[in-house]
Design an enzyme around this catalytic site. Structure first.
Site, PDB file in Angstrom:
ATOM      1  N   HIS A   1       0.692 -34.250 -22.796  1.00 14.31           N
ATOM      2  CA  HIS A   1       0.547 -34.887 -21.488  1.00 14.31           C
ATOM      3  C   HIS A   1      -0.594 -34.280 -20.676  1.00 14.31           C
ATOM      4  CE1 HIS A   1       4.134 -37.297 -21.993  1.00 14.31           C
ATOM      5  NE2 HIS A   1       4.787 -36.212 -22.393  1.00 14.31           N
TER       6      HIS A   1
ATOM      7  N   ASN B   1       1.282  -0.442   6.476  1.00 18.32           N
ATOM      8  CA  ASN B   1       1.462  -1.445   5.432  1.00 18.32           C
ATOM      9  C   ASN B   1       1.928  -2.736   6.087  1.00 18.32           C
ATOM     10  OD1 ASN B   1       0.921   0.509   3.568  1.00 18.32           O
ATOM     11  ND2 ASN B   1       3.011   0.681   2.803  1.00 18.32           N
ATOM     12  N   GLY B   2       1.543  -3.870   5.524  1.00 21.03           N
ATOM     13  CA  GLY B   2       2.028  -5.145   6.031  1.00 21.03           C
ATOM     14  C   GLY B   2       1.012  -5.829   6.924  1.00 21.03           C
TER      15      GLY B   2
ATOM     16  N   GLU C   1      -2.983 -11.006 -15.734  1.00 28.66           N
ATOM     17  CA  GLU C   1      -2.898  -9.844 -14.853  1.00 28.66           C
ATOM     18  C   GLU C   1      -3.744  -8.678 -15.336  1.00 28.66           C
ATOM     19  OE1 GLU C   1       1.393  -9.579 -12.698  1.00 28.66           O
ATOM     20  OE2 GLU C   1       1.429  -9.431 -14.878  1.00 28.66           O
TER      21      GLU C   1
ATOM     22  N   ARG D   1       0.911   1.116  -6.626  1.00 30.24           N
ATOM     23  CA  ARG D   1       1.183   0.015  -5.713  1.00 30.24           C
ATOM     24  C   ARG D   1      -0.043  -0.860  -5.485  1.00 30.24           C
ATOM     25  NH1 ARG D   1       6.042   0.923  -2.880  1.00 30.24           N
ATOM     26  NH2 ARG D   1       5.377  -0.424  -1.162  1.00 30.24           N
TER      27      ARG D   1
ATOM     28  N   GLU E   1       5.507 -16.245 -18.767  1.00 30.91           N
ATOM     29  CA  GLU E   1       5.384 -14.810 -18.518  1.00 30.91           C
ATOM     30  C   GLU E   1       4.293 -14.195 -19.395  1.00 30.91           C
ATOM     31  OE1 GLU E   1       6.088 -10.730 -17.494  1.00 30.91           O
ATOM     32  OE2 GLU E   1       6.104 -12.670 -16.477  1.00 30.91           O
TER      33      GLU E   1
ATOM     34  N   TRP F   1      -4.580  -1.754   0.585  1.00 33.70           N
ATOM     35  CA  TRP F   1      -4.889  -2.999  -0.112  1.00 33.70           C
ATOM     36  C   TRP F   1      -5.282  -3.993   0.967  1.00 33.70           C
ATOM     37  CZ3 TRP F   1      -2.989  -8.080  -0.514  1.00 33.70           C
ATOM     38  CH2 TRP F   1      -3.355  -8.777  -1.672  1.00 33.70           C
TER      39      TRP F   1
ATOM     40  N   LYS G   1       1.065 -12.205 -17.932  1.00 30.72           N
ATOM     41  CA  LYS G   1       0.713 -10.834 -18.322  1.00 30.72           C
ATOM     42  C   LYS G   1      -0.741 -10.746 -18.763  1.00 30.72           C
ATOM     43  CE  LYS G   1       4.055  -8.507 -17.226  1.00 30.72           C
ATOM     44  NZ  LYS G   1       4.029  -9.426 -16.096  1.00 30.72           N
TER      45      LYS G   1
ATOM     46  N   LYS H   1       1.758  -3.578  -6.522  1.00 22.72           N
ATOM     47  CA  LYS H   1       3.059  -3.517  -7.178  1.00 22.72           C
ATOM     48  C   LYS H   1       4.162  -4.150  -6.344  1.00 22.72           C
ATOM     49  CE  LYS H   1       5.840  -2.318 -10.463  1.00 22.72           C
ATOM     50  NZ  LYS H   1       5.761  -3.046 -11.735  1.00 22.72           N
TER      51      LYS H   1
ATOM     52  N   CYS I   1       0.846  -1.186   0.000  1.00 24.97           N
ATOM     53  CA  CYS I   1       0.000   0.000   0.000  1.00 24.97           C
ATOM     54  C   CYS I   1       0.884   1.239   0.000  1.00 24.97           C
ATOM     55  CB  CYS I   1      -0.911   0.002   1.219  1.00 24.97           C
ATOM     56  SG  CYS I   1      -1.544  -1.604   1.670  1.00 24.97           S
TER      57      CYS I   1
END
Length: 607
Positions: free
Chosen positions: A502, A98-99, A486, A27, A479, A74, A483, A602, A2
């Site tokens: 498989h 934060n955290g 996301e 963020r 990746e 967040w 993307k 972020k 955050c």
């Protein structure tokens, strides 16, 4: 993850708090709020959702005051709501956090037994109530903060506003970043230098277990009860670096910055005149390294997976790639003489930091690849290889990833030379390929319209998308799928091409696009075989290749993107860019929030 800002100012601070929070939107957050002191009393304005909601409330209910704190939250404990939005306050303190406070339930039970009433569902409120309890027992704010740091467990950054005290703010950090900014009769504290950039260039970075007392004239930093000094540095971040320029989104701007930032990074580690790689002095000898343990999260972990191919091929050095959130809980044995390479954009990723610390206990030398040299991971490493990506605002990593790959490839080349597995001619060839890479990336960007058409006509209509690649293109497929997930919210998965038969091939029908990452390299014939298997089952194939690959397979694909020919070793860096642009244009076509995708942050500083 955050955003935090605190200001002791000379004029009303609310507009400055909002301005700083806007710079921290990247963020990730789901509510926001500010608090100031008015005649000694704490006043708050909070709102669920984006900052525009908070601004609307402030327009109706202005908030004066020359000292204040702000936050973009967040949600971790307690759903997104105004009730749970920060600042969390009692009559005595207002706090932004934060955290995660890991022992919040233990503390909450203790405080409830004292008769204290809780008004939110957050773990943050235990800190506010704990400080209030101490203040009511006639402790000073300084004593209360010092004692609180002894009681709290977890990873957090805190900034606290005290009722009746227009002269001080306090902050603390443990495992989550916090920076102090120095002004002229004004002081600032924030999540990072980006938050402080328009206010001051003079910044110091708190270390784990630091707590700080800010006044208008400066600050004092403590570890426990001992005052300590933290270096004041000149920040190089400017307001221009955090604007979108002429681009619609930060993500697109940062995709287009890749030729420049790859070039900047190469200038640090590669001499174009001699075509040799020069790394900082290493606290180990590559020739004597027994094994490399690569650890990271998300996109950075995929960078490690690509680097595994490079280190093993070029340096004949065994590499294990470990998801950071799993490494320390598995408690794997790490070999004597091993090196742990920690990869992180922010340098504050809590799982990667914890994995790094575990590796240290196993006697590993720590080499970090980070974008923020003042970060916790950088400070706790034996040697740092910095990526020169500059500030990355878009939540979905783009330029940070390609510069991580660039740095890791130069490290693999250096290791190969030191171990005698690469000749001087090999090094010169690879150096030349890297020198040409920014120009080749620019060529890829010049055909952006192709990506837009594929995204609008094919990908944006899909519910599921598969990406496949072989060799070092396999992590690029992973990746690419990440993307797309996301930013567009389309379900996507990446697979090694040989794994299609498989299981995943059962998903193939005419409604499932399959993006094939296929440079003309030593495994092209193998990926071509996988291509045919998908085609035989009606798959909608999107081919990303070079001219030779297109000559063989383009007539069987619904869309083909032809990239410049590059040395196969650098191909993973180049082939990442089309994957980024496909994801970006798909998200735009679907109308999603490209720069701030839902539920994402972020810098992930919670487990």
């Amino acid at each position: 993850m955050c955003g935090i800002i605190g200001i002791i100012g000379k004029s009303p601070v609310t507009p400055l708090l909002i301005d700083a929070l806007k710079r921290l939107e990247y963020r990730g957050y789901d509510s926001a709020g500010v608090a100031t002191l008015i005649n000694g009393h704490i006043e708050r304005r909070r709102a669920e959702g984006k900052l525009v909601n908070l601004e609307s409330r402030l327009a109706r209910e202005p908030l004066p005051g020359t000292i204040g704190i702000g936050h973009t939250r967040w949600a971790t404990h307690g759903k997104p709501s105004e009730r749970n939005a920060h600042p969390i306050a009692t009559e005595r303190v207002a706090i932004v956090h934060n955290g995660i406070i890991e022992n919040f339930q233990e503390l909450k039970d203790e405080l409830l037994a004292e008769g204290r009433r809780f008004e939110s569902d957050t773990d943050t409120e235990v800190v506010a109530q704990l400080l209030t309890s101490m203040l009511e027992r006639q402790m000073s704010p300084e004593d209360a903060m010092g004692r609180a740091m002894e009681r709290l467990r977890g990873a957090f950054a805190l900034v606290v506003l005290f009722s009746g005290r227009h002269d001080i703010l306090m902050g603390a950090r443990r495992g989550s970043s916090l920076a102090v900014g120095y002004g002229d009769g004004e002081m600032y504290v924030g999540t990072d230098a980006l938050a402080l950039a328009p206010f001051t260039k003079r910044v110091s970075y708190l270390e784990d277990d630091d707590w700080v007392v800010l006044t208008a004239d400066g600050c004092k930093v403590f570890q426990g009860q001992t005052e300590v000094k933290r270096e004041i540095r000149q920040s190089g971040i400017s307001g221009a670096m955090i604007g979108k320029g002429n681009h619609r989104h930060f993500m697109l701007k940062e995709i287009y910055e890749q030729p420049a930032v790859i070039g900047d990074t190469l200038q640090t580690y590669l001499d174009p005149a001699t075509r040799t790689v020069t790394l900082p002095a290493m606290p180990f000898d590559w020739a004597k390294v027994s094994r490399v343990t690569m650890t990271a999260c998300g996109t950075a972990c995929f960078a490690g997976m690509v680097a595994k191919y490079w280190f093993e091929k070029l340096a004949r050095l065994p590499v294990e790639v470990e998801v950071a959130s799993e490494l320390r809980y598995r408690e794997p044995p790490l070999p004597e003489g091993g090196v742990c390479i920690a990869v992180s954009q922010s340098g504050e990723t809590i799982d990667t930091l914890a994995a790094l610390r575990y590796a240290k206990t196993q006697g590993q030398t720590i080499l970090s690849v980070v974008n923020v040299p003042e970060s916790a991971i950088a400070r706790e490493s034996d040697v740092v290889l910095r990526t020169l990506a500059g500030p990355e605002i878009g939540v979905a990593s783009t330029k940070a990833f390609t510069t991580q790959l660039t740095v890791l490839l130069t490290a693999a080349i250096a290791a190969g030379r030191a171990r005698g597995t690469l000749s001087a001619a090999d090094e010169a060839r690879l150096a030349h390929a890297l020198i040409e890479l920014p120009a080749r990336v620019n060529e890829v960007l010049n055909i952006e319209e192709q990506y837009r058409q594929i995204a609008e006509n094919i990908l944006s209509e899909a519910r599921d998308v598969l990406y496949i690649g072989r060799g070092a293109s396999f992590p690029v497929a992973l990746e690419g799928a990440l993307k797309l997930k996301e930013v567009s919210y389309i379900h996507a998965e990446g697979y090694a091409g040989g794994e299609m038969k498989h299981g995943p091939i059962a998903l193939i029908d005419e409604f499932v696009p399959v993006v094939v990452v296929a440079p003309s390299d030593s495994v092209f014939d193998k990926i071509a075989s996988n291509f045919e298997q998908v085609k035989a089952r009606g798959g909608k194939l999107i081919l990303i290749t070079d001219a030779a690959g297109a000559a063989r397979l383009a007539n069987q694909a619904v869309a083909t993107v032809v990239l410049p020919v590059v040395d196969p070793v650098v191909a993973p860096i180049l082939y990442t860019v089309p994957a980024q642009l496909l994801a970006y244009h798909t998200a735009v076509a679907k109308g999603t929030d490209v720069d701030q995708p839902r539920n994402l942050a972020k810098s992930v500083t919670v487990e």
